[in-house]
Motif scaffolding. Sequence first.
Motif, mmCIF file in Angstrom:
data_model
loop_
_atom_site.group_PDB
_atom_site.id
_atom_site.type_symbol
_atom_site.label_atom_id
_atom_site.label_comp_id
_atom_site.label_asym_id
_atom_site.label_seq_id
_atom_site.Cartn_x
_atom_site.Cartn_y
_atom_site.Cartn_z
ATOM 1 N N GLU A 199 -0.471 2.117 5.258
ATOM 2 C CA GLU A 199 0.071 1.021 5.088
ATOM 3 C C GLU A 199 -0.049 0.251 4.076
ATOM 4 O OE1 GLU A 199 -0.665 -1.332 8.515
ATOM 5 O OE2 GLU A 199 0.624 -2.593 8.229
ATOM 6 N N GLN A 223 -0.419 -3.265 2.096
ATOM 7 C CA GLN A 223 -0.844 -4.445 2.305
ATOM 8 C C GLN A 223 -1.041 -5.248 1.219
ATOM 9 O OE1 GLN A 223 -3.781 -4.702 5.582
ATOM 10 N NE2 GLN A 223 -2.113 -5.262 6.929
ATOM 11 N N VAL A 252 -2.754 -9.198 0.324
ATOM 12 C CA VAL A 252 -3.561 -10.461 0.847
ATOM 13 C C VAL A 252 -4.043 -11.329 -0.114
ATOM 14 C CG1 VAL A 252 -5.104 -11.064 2.367
ATOM 15 C CG2 VAL A 252 -4.077 -8.849 2.911
ATOM 16 N N CYS A 311 -5.236 -11.364 -5.000
ATOM 17 C CA CYS A 311 -4.293 -10.546 -4.042
ATOM 18 C C CYS A 311 -5.112 -9.138 -4.104
ATOM 19 C CB CYS A 311 -3.003 -10.389 -4.832
ATOM 20 S SG CYS A 311 -1.972 -9.269 -3.950
ATOM 21 N N SER A 355 -3.570 -2.610 -0.670
ATOM 22 C CA SER A 355 -4.286 -1.693 0.196
ATOM 23 C C SER A 355 -3.029 -0.798 0.264
ATOM 24 C CB SER A 355 -4.861 -2.055 1.301
ATOM 25 O OG SER A 355 -4.337 -2.693 2.064
ATOM 26 N N GLY A 356 -3.300 0.458 0.435
ATOM 27 C CA GLY A 356 -2.326 1.379 0.738
ATOM 28 C C GLY A 356 -1.366 1.941 -0.595
ATOM 29 N N TYR A 370 7.447 -5.308 -1.135
ATOM 30 C CA TYR A 370 6.350 -5.961 -0.556
ATOM 31 C C TYR A 370 5.864 -7.169 -1.119
ATOM 32 C CZ TYR A 370 5.930 -1.357 1.992
ATOM 33 O OH TYR A 370 6.009 -0.336 2.589
ATOM 34 N N GLY A 408 2.911 -10.566 0.108
ATOM 35 C CA GLY A 408 1.879 -10.919 0.746
ATOM 36 C C GLY A 408 2.080 -11.993 1.740
ATOM 37 N N GLN A 409 1.327 -12.644 2.482
ATOM 38 C CA GLN A 409 1.690 -13.794 3.421
ATOM 39 C C GLN A 409 1.544 -15.099 2.872
ATOM 40 O OE1 GLN A 409 -1.563 -12.511 3.059
ATOM 41 N NE2 GLN A 409 -2.503 -14.461 2.904
#
Length: 126
Positions: free
Chosen positions: A1, A3, A5, A22, A25-26, A115, A117-118
């Motif tokens: 997955e 991600q 962050v 930042c 992963s994945g 993609y 991040g938050q």
Amino acid sequence: EVQLVESGGGLVQPGGSLRLSCAASGFAVGSYAMSWVRQAPGKGLEWVSGINRYGGSIDYADSVKGRFTISRDFAKNALYLQMNSLKPEDTAVYYCARRRYGSSWPPLRSDEYDYRGQGTQVTVSS
């Protein structure tokens, strides 16, 4: 997955510095072009800086050129944004984002990222 962050945001006075991180992963950050983008309250997404897939090209928006530095750590699989001489107009939520294959460079539209991040809040105020 996959991600992304972000971390490192906060409240800083004008003229101050922050370093955003930042953690990815994945996937390997070295295998994709990566960017930092930001969104200020009531405004659209703004591309800030990007580094291409092999690191041979680094670009900055005119508004941050000479003040921000993007970098990438392959061992840590992370992307960074060193922000110096911060101004109140830099206040925004900052996101790291992965450019979608085949998109333009720099990727200025939100649909050119697959993609994101938050986000991490950066507030520049006295």
